[in-house]
Design a protein around this motif. Sequence first.
Motif, PDB file in Angstrom:
ATOM      1  N   LEU A 139       0.835  -1.194   0.000  1.00  0.00           N
ATOM      2  CA  LEU A 139       0.000   0.000   0.000  1.00  0.00           C
ATOM      3  C   LEU A 139       0.871   1.245   0.000  1.00  0.00           C
ATOM      4  CD1 LEU A 139      -2.888   1.178   0.253  1.00  0.00           C
ATOM      5  CD2 LEU A 139      -2.623   1.053   2.734  1.00  0.00           C
ATOM      6  N   ALA A 140       0.542   2.209  -0.897  1.00  0.00           N
ATOM      7  CA  ALA A 140       1.285   3.471  -0.962  1.00  0.00           C
ATOM      8  C   ALA A 140       0.491   4.631  -0.389  1.00  0.00           C
ATOM      9  CB  ALA A 140       1.672   3.774  -2.403  1.00  0.00           C
ATOM     10  N   LEU A 141      -0.843   4.619  -0.621  1.00  0.00           N
ATOM     11  CA  LEU A 141      -1.669   5.755  -0.193  1.00  0.00           C
ATOM     12  C   LEU A 141      -3.026   5.263   0.271  1.00  0.00           C
ATOM     13  CD1 LEU A 141      -1.912   8.914  -0.072  1.00  0.00           C
ATOM     14  CD2 LEU A 141      -2.941   8.799  -2.354  1.00  0.00           C
ATOM     15  N   LEU A 142      -3.407   5.670   1.471  1.00  0.00           N
ATOM     16  CA  LEU A 142      -4.737   5.395   2.017  1.00  0.00           C
ATOM     17  C   LEU A 142      -5.552   6.680   1.927  1.00  0.00           C
ATOM     18  CD1 LEU A 142      -6.886   3.781   3.586  1.00  0.00           C
ATOM     19  CD2 LEU A 142      -5.695   4.445   5.698  1.00  0.00           C
ATOM     20  N   TRP A 143      -6.670   6.601   1.224  1.00  0.00           N
ATOM     21  CA  TRP A 143      -7.520   7.773   0.989  1.00  0.00           C
ATOM     22  C   TRP A 143      -8.750   7.691   1.894  1.00  0.00           C
ATOM     23  CZ3 TRP A 143      -6.360  10.906  -3.558  1.00  0.00           C
ATOM     24  CH2 TRP A 143      -7.196  12.023  -3.692  1.00  0.00           C
ATOM     25  N   ILE A 144      -8.902   8.676   2.765  1.00  0.00           N
ATOM     26  CA  ILE A 144     -10.037   8.725   3.688  1.00  0.00           C
ATOM     27  C   ILE A 144     -10.922   9.913   3.317  1.00  0.00           C
ATOM     28  CG2 ILE A 144     -10.722   9.168   6.085  1.00  0.00           C
ATOM     29  CD1 ILE A 144      -8.214   7.715   6.987  1.00  0.00           C
ATOM     30  N   GLU A 145     -12.217   9.710   3.377  1.00  0.00           N
ATOM     31  CA  GLU A 145     -13.174  10.796   3.189  1.00  0.00           C
ATOM     32  C   GLU A 145     -14.229  10.652   4.272  1.00  0.00           C
ATOM     33  OE1 GLU A 145     -16.646  11.386   0.068  1.00  0.00           O
ATOM     34  OE2 GLU A 145     -14.702  11.689  -0.904  1.00  0.00           O
ATOM     35  N   THR A 146     -14.231  11.592   5.216  1.00  0.00           N
ATOM     36  CA  THR A 146     -15.174  11.481   6.314  1.00  0.00           C
ATOM     37  C   THR A 146     -15.572  12.865   6.822  1.00  0.00           C
ATOM     38  OG1 THR A 146     -15.547  10.497   8.511  1.00  0.00           O
ATOM     39  CG2 THR A 146     -13.308  11.222   8.054  1.00  0.00           C
ATOM     40  N   PRO A 147     -16.880  13.163   6.918  1.00  0.00           N
ATOM     41  CA  PRO A 147     -18.003  12.351   6.459  1.00  0.00           C
ATOM     42  C   PRO A 147     -17.909  12.100   4.950  1.00  0.00           C
ATOM     43  CG  PRO A 147     -18.778  14.157   7.857  1.00  0.00           C
ATOM     44  CD  PRO A 147     -17.345  14.424   7.550  1.00  0.00           C
ATOM     45  N   SER A 148     -18.391  10.925   4.532  1.00  0.00           N
ATOM     46  CA  SER A 148     -18.304  10.592   3.119  1.00  0.00           C
ATOM     47  C   SER A 148     -19.409  11.298   2.339  1.00  0.00           C
ATOM     48  CB  SER A 148     -18.400   9.075   2.926  1.00  0.00           C
ATOM     49  OG  SER A 148     -19.714   8.611   3.196  1.00  0.00           O
ATOM     50  N   ASN A 149     -19.160  11.451   1.059  1.00  0.00           N
ATOM     51  CA  ASN A 149     -20.098  12.139   0.173  1.00  0.00           C
ATOM     52  C   ASN A 149     -20.593  11.129  -0.856  1.00  0.00           C
ATOM     53  OD1 ASN A 149     -21.363  13.788  -1.694  1.00  0.00           O
ATOM     54  ND2 ASN A 149     -19.582  15.036  -2.143  1.00  0.00           N
ATOM     55  N   PRO A 150     -21.878  10.701  -0.787  1.00  0.00           N
ATOM     56  CA  PRO A 150     -23.017  11.427  -0.230  1.00  0.00           C
ATOM     57  C   PRO A 150     -23.647  10.817   1.024  1.00  0.00           C
ATOM     58  CG  PRO A 150     -23.815   9.942  -1.901  1.00  0.00           C
ATOM     59  CD  PRO A 150     -22.341   9.693  -1.776  1.00  0.00           C
ATOM     60  N   ASP A 156     -13.191   6.182  11.250  1.00  0.00           N
ATOM     61  CA  ASP A 156     -12.346   6.456  12.410  1.00  0.00           C
ATOM     62  C   ASP A 156     -10.953   6.829  11.893  1.00  0.00           C
ATOM     63  OD1 ASP A 156     -10.664   6.317  14.666  1.00  0.00           O
ATOM     64  OD2 ASP A 156     -11.933   4.810  15.625  1.00  0.00           O
ATOM     65  N   ILE A 157     -10.684   8.119  11.823  1.00  0.00           N
ATOM     66  CA  ILE A 157      -9.442   8.590  11.201  1.00  0.00           C
ATOM     67  C   ILE A 157      -8.215   8.076  11.926  1.00  0.00           C
ATOM     68  CG2 ILE A 157      -8.081  10.633  10.627  1.00  0.00           C
ATOM     69  CD1 ILE A 157     -10.673  12.174  10.269  1.00  0.00           C
ATOM     70  N   ARG A 158      -8.208   8.179  13.250  1.00  0.00           N
ATOM     71  CA  ARG A 158      -7.014   7.794  14.006  1.00  0.00           C
ATOM     72  C   ARG A 158      -6.687   6.314  13.804  1.00  0.00           C
ATOM     73  NH1 ARG A 158      -4.564  10.579  17.903  1.00  0.00           N
ATOM     74  NH2 ARG A 158      -6.382  11.904  18.355  1.00  0.00           N
ATOM     75  N   ARG A 159      -7.696   5.455  13.867  1.00  0.00           N
ATOM     76  CA  ARG A 159      -7.461   4.017  13.713  1.00  0.00           C
ATOM     77  C   ARG A 159      -6.982   3.684  12.310  1.00  0.00           C
ATOM     78  NH1 ARG A 159     -12.171   0.402  14.513  1.00  0.00           N
ATOM     79  NH2 ARG A 159     -10.594  -1.209  14.214  1.00  0.00           N
ATOM     80  N   ARG A 160      -7.651   4.235  11.312  1.00  0.00           N
ATOM     81  CA  ARG A 160      -7.284   3.902   9.935  1.00  0.00           C
ATOM     82  C   ARG A 160      -5.928   4.484   9.561  1.00  0.00           C
ATOM     83  NH1 ARG A 160     -10.466   0.033  10.654  1.00  0.00           N
ATOM     84  NH2 ARG A 160     -12.568   0.080   9.749  1.00  0.00           N
ATOM     85  N   ALA A 161      -5.636   5.693   9.968  1.00  0.00           N
ATOM     86  CA  ALA A 161      -4.340   6.289   9.655  1.00  0.00           C
ATOM     87  C   ALA A 161      -3.210   5.520  10.316  1.00  0.00           C
ATOM     88  CB  ALA A 161      -4.316   7.753  10.090  1.00  0.00           C
ATOM     89  N   SER A 162      -3.432   5.077  11.541  1.00  0.00           N
ATOM     90  CA  SER A 162      -2.417   4.291  12.241  1.00  0.00           C
ATOM     91  C   SER A 162      -2.160   2.967  11.526  1.00  0.00           C
ATOM     92  CB  SER A 162      -2.871   4.026  13.686  1.00  0.00           C
ATOM     93  OG  SER A 162      -1.964   3.198  14.358  1.00  0.00           O
ATOM     94  N   GLY A 164      -2.684   2.372   8.323  1.00  0.00           N
ATOM     95  CA  GLY A 164      -2.008   2.675   7.070  1.00  0.00           C
ATOM     96  C   GLY A 164      -0.531   2.941   7.281  1.00  0.00           C
ATOM     97  N   LYS A 165      -0.217   3.674   8.337  1.00  0.00           N
ATOM     98  CA  LYS A 165       1.178   3.969   8.647  1.00  0.00           C
ATOM     99  C   LYS A 165       1.932   2.688   8.972  1.00  0.00           C
ATOM    100  CE  LYS A 165       1.914   7.856  10.407  1.00  0.00           C
ATOM    101  NZ  LYS A 165       1.966   9.066  11.253  1.00  0.00           N
ATOM    102  N   GLY A 166       1.249   1.750   9.610  1.00  0.00           N
ATOM    103  CA  GLY A 166       1.873   0.463   9.912  1.00  0.00           C
ATOM    104  C   GLY A 166       2.243  -0.322   8.673  1.00  0.00           C
ATOM    105  N   ARG A 167       1.589  -0.006   7.558  1.00  0.00           N
ATOM    106  CA  ARG A 167       1.897  -0.659   6.283  1.00  0.00           C
ATOM    107  C   ARG A 167       2.831   0.210   5.433  1.00  0.00           C
ATOM    108  NH1 ARG A 167       1.505  -5.659   5.425  1.00  0.00           N
ATOM    109  NH2 ARG A 167       0.919  -5.362   3.231  1.00  0.00           N
ATOM    110  N   GLY A 168       3.331   1.308   6.010  1.00  0.00           N
ATOM    111  CA  GLY A 168       4.254   2.172   5.293  1.00  0.00           C
ATOM    112  C   GLY A 168       3.603   3.134   4.323  1.00  0.00           C
ATOM    113  N   ALA A 169       2.287   3.332   4.453  1.00  0.00           N
ATOM    114  CA  ALA A 169       1.555   4.184   3.515  1.00  0.00           C
ATOM    115  C   ALA A 169       1.360   5.584   4.085  1.00  0.00           C
ATOM    116  CB  ALA A 169       0.196   3.572   3.201  1.00  0.00           C
ATOM    117  N   LEU A 170       1.237   6.552   3.197  1.00  0.00           N
ATOM    118  CA  LEU A 170       0.770   7.872   3.583  1.00  0.00           C
ATOM    119  C   LEU A 170      -0.751   7.863   3.608  1.00  0.00           C
ATOM    120  CD1 LEU A 170       2.982  10.420   1.579  1.00  0.00           C
ATOM    121  CD2 LEU A 170       3.266   9.631   3.931  1.00  0.00           C
ATOM    122  N   THR A 171      -1.330   8.682   4.471  1.00  0.00           N
ATOM    123  CA  THR A 171      -2.783   8.777   4.560  1.00  0.00           C
ATOM    124  C   THR A 171      -3.215  10.199   4.214  1.00  0.00           C
ATOM    125  OG1 THR A 171      -2.896   7.085   6.278  1.00  0.00           O
ATOM    126  CG2 THR A 171      -4.792   8.526   6.040  1.00  0.00           C
TER     127      THR A 171
END
Length: 386
Positions: A139-150, A156-162, A164-171
């Motif tokens: 994984l290179a990039l984790l894309w989060i959109e919250t609240p999502s559209n539509p 959960d930004i903190r959990r998902r970003a953590s 992603g970082k554990g896999r060496g990805a930018l979020t």
Amino acid sequence: MSKPKKPATIVAAAHPELDPAYGSVGPAIWPTDTFEWASPDDKPAFDYSRTVNPNRAMLVRTLAELEGAVGGVVTNSGQAAALLALLRLPTGARVVAPHDCYGGTYRLLEAIERQGKIRCSFVDLTNDEAFDAALQDQLALLWIETPSNPLMRITDIRRRASAGKGRGALTIADNTLASPLRQRPLDLGCDLVLHSTTKILNGHADLFGGALLASDPALVEELEWWSNAAGLNGSAFDSSQIVRGLRTLPLRLDRQEASAARIAEWLSQKPEVQAVYFPGLSSSKAAEIVALQQSGPGFMLSFELRGGKPSADRFVAALDLITLASSLGGFSTLICTPSTMTHRGMSPDAQREAGIAPDLLRMSVGLEDADDLIADLARGFSTLGS
């Protein structure tokens, strides 16, 4: 160290020091394409407006202060900011993105994947099992959109970003719907935060703009290089107008959010409504996460009717005050049917997978009186029968 200023103070600050000629309280606009050099060897702070411009610099400074970033780039649209986030990726890089993300983001990611430049997995980021499965591959990039559209789904930004970082990805987090006044993704572990400044940050529905901000100076420098090389930077005029819009952002957002909360509660009592999607509802499954990462529910909501597309078509046709249009965040209330408007670029199968039904309606609540908006919605319901 001085105490950090609160958002209302940040956006109201005049910054006359940024006008070296006159110290104007209302910032001047520098529409010039180029600037004078003192000598061939002495590069000035501002040399060529595609690269650097005082109005963009002022806007970046303000947005960075709001988001807790060290800097970033102001682009000519939100989609340009999204493209910028992808330009820096090497060929074949893998991206994980929400399956219910903004239709323009979905279209961009899917198109670049078709060209063989990236590999993209669209995943329900609110589903632990699906998310964990998506992290099994590189994984290179984790894309989060919250609240999502539509659908206003909350990740959960903190959990998902953590993770992603554990896999060496930018979020990266698209913070367009919440705004930095309600949510700061960089504080929650993200590396990049994206905005369509066209929307609530500008608030006047009269221009296009975007921004991509970062917490790492080296990453900011990389974004600046790519944005200049690709010609993605925003204009002086639009940047100055977004600064103008930011001055009233706290007042507008408070009013629009309060109205959205009233309307969401009213809609939740309507028998013609199958579901209401709004982060501020106490019945929301994500209420606990919202409380941890947002300081307010925002101005956007969606609701699903009973009766399919014919019901949605009759409903919007009966509205008198609320405008059928596909943007959001401006001073007037807009409504749209995402399946045929903002997300029409998604295939029917992709829409079904994301939960975007033909009778789903998305509302961007504006500055009108909430009672008048509710009366207009009642006109729509009057066409549906029992």
